[in-house]
Design a protein around this motif. Structure first.
Motif, short mmCIF file in Angstrom:
data_model
loop_
_atom_site.label_atom_id
_atom_site.label_comp_id
_atom_site.label_asym_id
_atom_site.label_seq_id
_atom_site.Cartn_x
_atom_site.Cartn_y
_atom_site.Cartn_z
N ALA A 190 -7.67 -10.02 9.45
CA ALA A 190 -8.35 -9.57 8.53
C ALA A 190 -9.62 -8.39 9.09
CB ALA A 190 -9.10 -10.98 7.76
N GLY A 191 -8.79 -7.71 9.95
CA GLY A 191 -9.84 -6.33 10.13
C GLY A 191 -9.85 -5.21 9.03
N VAL A 192 -10.24 -4.27 9.42
CA VAL A 192 -10.36 -3.23 7.88
C VAL A 192 -8.77 -2.99 7.43
CG1 VAL A 192 -10.83 -0.80 7.86
CG2 VAL A 192 -12.18 -2.18 9.19
N GLY A 193 -7.97 -2.80 8.57
CA GLY A 193 -6.65 -2.43 8.06
C GLY A 193 -5.88 -3.54 7.39
N GLY A 194 -6.09 -4.60 7.76
CA GLY A 194 -5.61 -5.97 7.17
C GLY A 194 -6.24 -6.31 5.53
N LEU A 195 -7.49 -6.18 5.67
CA LEU A 195 -8.25 -6.59 4.45
C LEU A 195 -7.71 -5.46 3.34
CD1 LEU A 195 -11.78 -7.23 5.71
CD2 LEU A 195 -10.45 -8.79 3.94
N ALA A 196 -7.75 -4.15 3.80
CA ALA A 196 -7.35 -3.04 2.83
C ALA A 196 -6.00 -3.03 2.39
CB ALA A 196 -7.59 -1.68 3.51
N ALA A 197 -5.19 -3.48 3.17
CA ALA A 197 -3.64 -3.60 2.88
C ALA A 197 -3.35 -4.92 2.10
CB ALA A 197 -2.95 -3.76 4.33
N ALA A 198 -4.14 -5.80 2.36
CA ALA A 198 -4.22 -6.95 1.65
C ALA A 198 -4.56 -6.83 0.00
CB ALA A 198 -4.78 -8.15 1.98
N ASP A 219 -4.62 16.92 3.80
CA ASP A 219 -3.70 17.66 3.12
C ASP A 219 -2.36 17.29 3.67
OD1 ASP A 219 -5.49 18.27 0.88
OD2 ASP A 219 -5.65 20.55 1.75
N ARG A 220 -2.19 17.27 4.85
CA ARG A 220 -0.46 17.29 5.21
C ARG A 220 -0.27 16.24 6.34
NH1 ARG A 220 1.89 19.67 1.53
NH2 ARG A 220 3.81 19.62 2.91
N PHE A 221 -1.18 15.45 7.11
CA PHE A 221 -0.80 14.79 8.19
C PHE A 221 -1.31 13.36 8.28
CE2 PHE A 221 -0.99 19.23 10.09
CZ PHE A 221 0.26 19.42 10.46
N LEU A 222 -2.48 13.10 7.44
CA LEU A 222 -2.99 11.82 7.72
C LEU A 222 -2.53 11.00 6.51
CD1 LEU A 222 -6.85 12.52 8.05
CD2 LEU A 222 -5.19 11.55 9.78
N TYR A 223 -1.95 11.33 5.51
CA TYR A 223 -1.37 10.40 4.46
C TYR A 223 0.17 10.36 4.25
CZ TYR A 223 -5.96 9.49 2.52
OH TYR A 223 -7.47 8.87 2.37
N THR A 224 0.68 10.67 5.37
CA THR A 224 2.15 10.44 5.57
C THR A 224 2.50 9.51 6.69
OG1 THR A 224 4.17 11.39 6.10
CG2 THR A 224 2.41 12.48 7.23
N GLY A 267 -3.37 -0.66 10.94
CA GLY A 267 -4.64 -0.72 11.78
C GLY A 267 -4.48 0.27 12.81
N SER A 268 -5.20 0.26 14.00
CA SER A 268 -5.48 1.37 14.89
C SER A 268 -4.38 1.44 16.02
CB SER A 268 -6.88 1.05 15.77
OG SER A 268 -6.60 -0.10 16.47
N SER A 269 -3.06 0.72 15.86
CA SER A 269 -2.30 0.75 16.68
C SER A 269 -1.27 1.66 16.31
CB SER A 269 -1.72 -0.77 17.17
OG SER A 269 -2.47 -1.51 18.02
N THR A 270 -1.20 1.90 15.07
CA THR A 270 0.01 2.65 14.29
C THR A 270 -0.59 3.91 13.73
OG1 THR A 270 1.70 2.37 12.69
CG2 THR A 270 -0.42 1.35 12.12
N VAL A 271 0.09 4.50 12.91
CA VAL A 271 -0.35 5.93 12.23
C VAL A 271 -1.36 5.60 11.06
CG1 VAL A 271 1.60 7.01 12.74
CG2 VAL A 271 1.65 5.64 10.80
N PRO A 272 -2.52 6.26 10.90
CA PRO A 272 -2.70 7.64 11.72
C PRO A 272 -3.26 7.33 13.18
CG PRO A 272 -3.30 7.47 9.38
CD PRO A 272 -3.30 6.21 9.43
N GLY A 273 -3.93 6.18 13.41
CA GLY A 273 -4.75 6.03 14.68
C GLY A 273 -6.16 5.40 14.27
N ILE A 274 -7.01 5.77 15.11
CA ILE A 274 -8.25 4.68 15.63
C ILE A 274 -9.12 5.07 14.58
CG2 ILE A 274 -10.14 4.50 17.20
CD1 ILE A 274 -7.91 4.98 19.44
N GLY A 275 -10.15 4.18 14.25
CA GLY A 275 -11.34 4.43 13.41
C GLY A 275 -11.42 3.83 11.98
N ILE A 301 -9.71 5.87 9.07
CA ILE A 301 -8.29 5.93 9.40
C ILE A 301 -7.46 4.70 9.25
CG2 ILE A 301 -6.46 6.58 11.25
CD1 ILE A 301 -8.30 8.84 10.21
N CYS A 302 -8.17 3.59 9.51
CA CYS A 302 -7.53 2.13 9.19
C CYS A 302 -7.32 2.05 7.82
CB CYS A 302 -8.14 1.14 9.82
SG CYS A 302 -7.96 1.07 11.69
N LEU A 303 -8.25 2.58 6.77
CA LEU A 303 -7.94 2.45 5.56
C LEU A 303 -6.82 3.23 4.81
CD1 LEU A 303 -11.81 2.95 4.18
CD2 LEU A 303 -10.37 0.72 4.13
#
Length: 567
Positions: free
Chosen positions: A16-24, A150-155, A486-494, A497-499
């Motif tokens: 339940a870090g930032v990425g886990g909470l947001a994904a859930a 526009d092109r790289f972060l949301y893919t 989360g921070s181990s996968t795309v797009p990266g750290i922060g 970015i985890c959101l």
């Protein structure tokens, strides 16, 4: 849901870090039955909270940058950042101390303020022409930032061909240079003054890297602090975590804290069928999303036949920097320090070589140090008449640091030495006498408490081989219904970015391979009738995306629209 409606997929989210909470939260809004499992009593992961003796410290991220990502996520959830927390615009953005002629004496200081033109004028006074060069650099950074959004972060980079459009193709030579040239090299080609180069290069630490190792593509980050601004959620960065928890609970996520996952269960069909807890309880699932460190997920939670990233593959990877975190309380006031204060050592390159490669890894001294003093912005973070102090010293990712009582004692001595350095450079002669150390977090703590690879504080370092399409993807090619956030996968750290990484998980399940963010707000039940266990494997393998594929393709560009609306 009507009585004859098919239930949505059962999804277990680990961590339940930032990425886990947001994904859930997002997957539950989509109609999935989501269970979120967190090892610790509090949600937040790296972005947790420490409270004692009337003090309150955020234990993780302390800079609120990249507001578009926060706005996009909360808009997806049918709310807004303004509804969830109160943002304070910081002025000065931050203060900088440069090491003086004597490392034990006062340093030279400057404030980066809210007015960009005032900053450029100051920079020109420090080094004629460099202020103008930094203005041009910041303008270019904004263009790169917009292009990245526009092109790289949301893919997911599942279909790299969809990233390229006329704008990207036209910029290919420039983009190739930005990926192959270091951030430090680019900064040095634009600005003469070594002090000002550090203001443009310190962002590399936010990427788990150094200016000599991070690609110059990340010069885009200078737009954030020099142009866009630095903010702070009233009550602390943990207010963002509380907001994520609120929206997750409102969407029906079952959050179980103090619950540790022992392994991911994979069936004979090669698909994840759930997770097994330390207690022996097994939770069935149609898909599993891991927000845990990818190294831990791959090498500890999966049996060898199901590992996409076995231990041998990690020899070719590099962890992000670790940190020595110091949580202190100070009697009296500290007007010498701003909300954010950075201390930059003379020997910048040697300092980084000691923590992230290029030399013998060891704790540096004197060090480039970050100090957060939030009390003037947030008086409730400390008892009356006291200050809240948080100090971060970039450290080597070495899980042995702090692993034994002797090592721990040595690091506590280092903490006092760094505090003395801050006192000397900022001219606070009695700082040690007024300070109580409440907690020191070492690389070993990141390795044991957060299961991070080699005790990294941030995640995989952003190098060319570990950025954008070269970063590990967010779906396992071996266990197709296992995804990562989360921070181990795309797009990266922060934190922002985890959101975004949480949104990329939803895009995987929808079979969406485009580059645009999902349109906002996300409709309730957008996954329930689109994703079933029998097609999860096809989705993660990249099948089923044609006209007869599962799930609607996102339309429009909610992110671009929101930027234009603000403009």
């Amino acid at each position: 849901m009507t009585a004859d409606a098919a239930p949505g997929p059962r999804i277990v989210v680990i961590g339940a870090g930032v990425g886990g909470l947001a994904a859930a939260a997002l997957l539950a809004r989509g109609g999935a039955a989501v269970t979120l499992l967190e090892r610790h009593p509090l949600v937040g992961g790296r972005a947790s909270l420490l409270e004692t003796d009337g003090y309150r410290w955020d234990t993780g991220p302390s800079w609120y940058l990249m507001r578009e990502a926060f706005d996009q996520f909360f808009a997806l959830m049918g709310t807004s950042t303004a509804e969830q927390f109160d943002l304070i615009d910081l002025d000065p953005r931050y203060r900088v101390f440069f090491e003086g002629a004597d490392a034990a004496g006062p340093g030279e200081s400057l404030d980066v303020v809210a007015d960009p033109e005032a900053n450029y004028a100051l920079f020109n006074r420090m080094s004629p022409g460099d202020g103008d060069a930094m203005r041009a650099y910041a303008a270019e950074s904004r263009e790169l930032y917009d292009l990245a959004l526009d092109r790289f972060l949301y893919t997911t980079f599942e279909r790299p061909d969809r990233v390229a459009n006329a704008s990207v193709i036209r910029r290919l030579p420039m983009l190739a240079s930005l990926l192959t040239r270091s951030l430090g090299s680019k900064v040095a080609s634009r600005v003469r003054d070594e002090r000002l180069r550090k203001i443009l290069g310190f962002h590399a630490v936010f990427l788990g890297s150094s200016p000599k190792r991070a690609p110059s593509l990340f010069s885009l980050m200078s737009h954030l602090d020099l142009t866009d601004g630095v903010r702070y959620p009233r009550g602390g960065m943990y207010e963002v975590i509380r907001a994520l928890e609120r929206v997750a609970l409102a969407e029906g996520v079952a959050i179980r804290t103090s619950t540790n996952v022992a392994r991911i269960v994979v069936g004979n069909d090669g698909l994840a069928s759930g997770v097994e807890l330390d207690s022996g309880e097994v939770l069935a699932a149609d898909a599993v999303v891991s927000g845990a460190d990818m190294h831990h997920t791959e090498t500890e939670l999966l049996d060898a036949p199901h590992q996409w990233q076995p231990e041998r593959r990690w020899r070719r990877r590099s962890p992000g920097v670790s940190a020595l975190l110091v949580f202190a309380g100070v009697r009296g006031e500290l007007p010498e320090l701003a909300h954010h204060t950075l201390f930059f050592s003379h020997d910048w390159d040697a300092n980084f070589a000691k923590i992230v490669g290029g030399g013998e890894l060891e704790p540096p001294f004197p060090a480039s140090v970050y100090v957060s003093r939030v009390t003037p912005t947030d008086p409730a973070s400390a008892p009356e008449g006291h200050e809240n102090l948080y100090m971060l010293v970039p450290f080597p990712a070495d899980a042995a640091l702090g692993a034994t009582p002797d090592s721990r004692a040595t690091l506590e001595e280092y903490a006092w030495r760094y505090l003395d350095q801050v006192a000397a450079w900022a001219s606070i002669p009695d700082l040690r006498e007024r300070t109580t150390l409440y907690n020191v977090t070492a690389p070993h703590d990141f390795a044991t408490e957060l299961s991070t690879w080699r005790g990294s504080a941030l995640g995989l370092e952003h190098t060319v081989r570990q950025s954008a399409m070269f970063r590990p993807g967010n779906a396992s090619p071996v266990v197709p219904n296992l995804m990562y956030v989360g921070s181990s996968t795309v797009p990266g750290i922060g934190m922002p970015i985890c959101l975004i990484s949480a949104e990329l998980v939803a895009k995987r399940l929808l079979g969406a391979t485009g580059v645009s963010p999902l349109p906002t707000p996300a409709p309730h039940g957008f996954l329930a009738r689109s994703v079933r266990r029998d097609v999860l494997g096809r989705i993660a393998r990249g099948e089923g995306h044609g006209p007869g594929g599962v799930g609607p393709r996102p339309r429009g560009d909610g992110h671009r629209a929101s930027r234009e609306a603000r403009a």
